[in-house]
Structures are given as structure tokens and as C-alpha cells.
Design an enzyme around this catalytic site. Sequence first.
Site, PDB file in Angstrom:
ATOM      1  N   ARG A  66       0.861  -1.187   0.000  1.00 42.91           N
ATOM      2  CA  ARG A  66       0.000   0.000   0.000  1.00 42.91           C
ATOM      3  C   ARG A  66       0.891   1.228   0.000  1.00 42.91           C
ATOM      4  O   ARG A  66       1.258   1.766   1.058  1.00 42.91           O
ATOM      5  CB  ARG A  66      -0.903  -0.012   1.229  1.00 42.91           C
ATOM      6  CG  ARG A  66      -1.894   1.147   1.319  1.00 42.91           C
ATOM      7  CD  ARG A  66      -2.814   0.939   2.508  1.00 42.91           C
ATOM      8  NE  ARG A  66      -3.775   1.999   2.662  1.00 42.91           N
ATOM      9  CZ  ARG A  66      -3.550   3.147   3.301  1.00 42.91           C
ATOM     10  NH1 ARG A  66      -2.359   3.380   3.842  1.00 42.91           N
ATOM     11  NH2 ARG A  66      -4.503   4.053   3.401  1.00 42.91           N
ATOM     12  N   SER A  84     -12.844  -2.700   0.575  1.00 43.65           N
ATOM     13  CA  SER A  84     -13.046  -2.092   1.894  1.00 43.65           C
ATOM     14  C   SER A  84     -14.505  -1.695   2.076  1.00 43.65           C
ATOM     15  O   SER A  84     -15.119  -1.163   1.146  1.00 43.65           O
ATOM     16  CB  SER A  84     -12.219  -0.812   2.030  1.00 43.65           C
ATOM     17  OG  SER A  84     -10.854  -1.093   1.991  1.00 43.65           O
ATOM     18  N   LYS A 110      -4.414   6.141   8.677  1.00 39.73           N
ATOM     19  CA  LYS A 110      -5.136   6.539   7.470  1.00 39.73           C
ATOM     20  C   LYS A 110      -5.802   7.877   7.739  1.00 39.73           C
ATOM     21  O   LYS A 110      -6.647   7.989   8.632  1.00 39.73           O
ATOM     22  CB  LYS A 110      -6.187   5.464   7.148  1.00 39.73           C
ATOM     23  CG  LYS A 110      -6.975   5.700   5.868  1.00 39.73           C
ATOM     24  CD  LYS A 110      -7.934   4.512   5.662  1.00 39.73           C
ATOM     25  CE  LYS A 110      -9.103   4.851   4.795  1.00 39.73           C
ATOM     26  NZ  LYS A 110      -8.860   4.658   3.379  1.00 39.73           N
TER      27      LYS A 110
HETATM   28  N1  3NM Z   1      -7.944   1.230   6.029  1.00 40.59           N
HETATM   29  P1  3NM Z   1      -3.374   0.756  11.472  1.00 40.59           P
HETATM   30  S1  3NM Z   1      -8.078   1.919   8.455  1.00 40.59           S
HETATM   31  C1  3NM Z   1      -5.527   1.158   5.524  1.00 40.59           C
HETATM   32  O1  3NM Z   1     -10.992   1.793   7.741  1.00 40.59           O
HETATM   33  C2  3NM Z   1      -6.650   1.369   6.445  1.00 40.59           C
HETATM   34  O2  3NM Z   1     -10.682   1.006   5.743  1.00 40.59           O
HETATM   35  C3  3NM Z   1      -8.818   1.488   6.995  1.00 40.59           C
HETATM   36  O3  3NM Z   1      -3.642   1.120   9.953  1.00 40.59           O
HETATM   37  C4  3NM Z   1     -10.270   1.435   6.821  1.00 40.59           C
HETATM   38  O4  3NM Z   1      -3.342  -0.724  11.558  1.00 40.59           O
HETATM   39  C5  3NM Z   1      -6.545   1.760   7.776  1.00 40.59           C
HETATM   40  O5  3NM Z   1      -2.009   1.351  11.739  1.00 40.59           O
HETATM   41  C6  3NM Z   1      -5.284   2.003   8.523  1.00 40.59           C
HETATM   42  O6  3NM Z   1      -4.440   1.400  12.285  1.00 40.59           O
HETATM   43  C7  3NM Z   1      -4.840   0.830   9.322  1.00 40.59           C
END
Ligand code: 3NM
Length: 216
Positions: free
Chosen positions: A40, A112, A141
Site C-alpha cells: 500500500r 473495503s 489513514k
Molecule cells: N484502512 P493501522 S483503516 C488502511 O478503515 C486502512 O478502511 C482502513 O492502519 C479502513 O493498523 C486503515 O495502523 C489504517 O491502524 C490501518
Amino acid sequence: MNVREALGAYFIMGSNNANLDPLFVLEQALKGGITLFQFREKGANAKVGDEKVKLAKDMQQLCKQYNVPFIVNDDVNLAINIHADGVHVGQDDESAVNIKKNCPSHFIVGVSATNLAEAKQAVIDGADYIGVGPIFATNTKEDAKAPIGLDGITEIRDAVGDIPMVAIGGIKHEHTPGIIKAGADGVSVISAISQAESPLVAARDIRELVDQHKSV
Ligand code: 3NM
């Protein structure tokens, strides 16, 4: 590929998610037992063009050595060109219907979803798995939506049947049992592994909890 199994300990990373060399971090995570990797490369200072392709190929090669499937975020052309195992798209990206039409049949397409309606639509569109979240608040994010919590996982699981489903957003290894119990097939994390003091130990902790709780 058994998608449900692959979703167990799902690591996502781009070069700006790690303080150390991302290839080193990825290899540590692979040694720790991650079951799926998503490249990503987006956000501040993200690599583009040839540099992005090179990093993708280097990461893909590492994943091959450890027999772990390699999925590309958003960039469908890149995924096809380098013969990735699949692609993961968000709500603002190309639709799963189109991707399914234009990609090899073995290609895994993840979508997603941040609410029930998006999750149901992803199933209709032919997604091979859905990623639901954010479960908890996350700083990784920038445009993350409001957290849906463990209840959000169960609500979506009850509505979508048994499509493979992974949870994302703000997840730490200790959340794994609750997330699996709530109805997900696995956890996907960025910072819990990429920012860990030891990415290997962090990945191993998550993998062990997934293995302990997934089959019960
Ligand atoms: N997508 P971390 S939250 C890439 O809600 C991503 O769809 C999300 O990172 C969504 O594990 C997110 O550090 C970030 O919280 C995830």
C-alpha cells in the site's frame, strides 16, 4: 489460495509506514508468520513510477520466498503487470465488478467497507473478501471513517453470510481474540507491525492469537 485462511494475520505496508528499511520490516513480519501481505504505497512521500514498481517487485519476491500471497492496494495495473496475487480496492477506487471482468480468474479482489450497505454491495459485486473498518481509531489513514467497533463486525457478519472478512483499523495484537469472536476471519494491521520495536515478535504474537482463536 484459501482466502479465509490467508486473511488470518494480514500485514499491510508502504515505504512511509516504517521507520526502518521497509524490506527489512517485511522480512521480519514474514519470519513472524504473517499470512498475507498488501503493498500500500500511498500518502506523504509515497514512491511513484519506476521506484514504486521496483519496491513492489522486491516485496513480492520476498513474499514468494516465504510462500505468502502478495496483494496490491488500489493500483490494478501494477497488480496485473507484476502478476500479483490480487488487488485491494476502497470505495473510491475501481469497482470489483470491473476488476473481476478484466483480471485473471485466480486474482483475489478485496474491497473495503465501512458500513453495512457497502459490505452488502461488495458481496453483490463479487468481492473475494471484504475488509471492514475502522474497528478502532487510527492515525495511519488520514481519511479514516468513524470506528465501527466489535459490534460493527458482528452486525456486518450477520448480514453478509460467510464471505471471507478481515477487520482493519487501530488494531493491536491483544484485540485479536475479540475481533475473531466478533465474526472476522482475521486481523489486518499496519502500525502494530510496521512501527513495532520488533516487527517479527509483533507478527508472531498476532499469528499465534489468530491460530488459537480462529478454529474455536
Ligand atoms: N484502512 P493501522 S483503516 C488502511 O478503515 C486502512 O478502511 C482502513 O492502519 C479502513 O493498523 C486503515 O495502523 C489504517 O491502524 C490501518
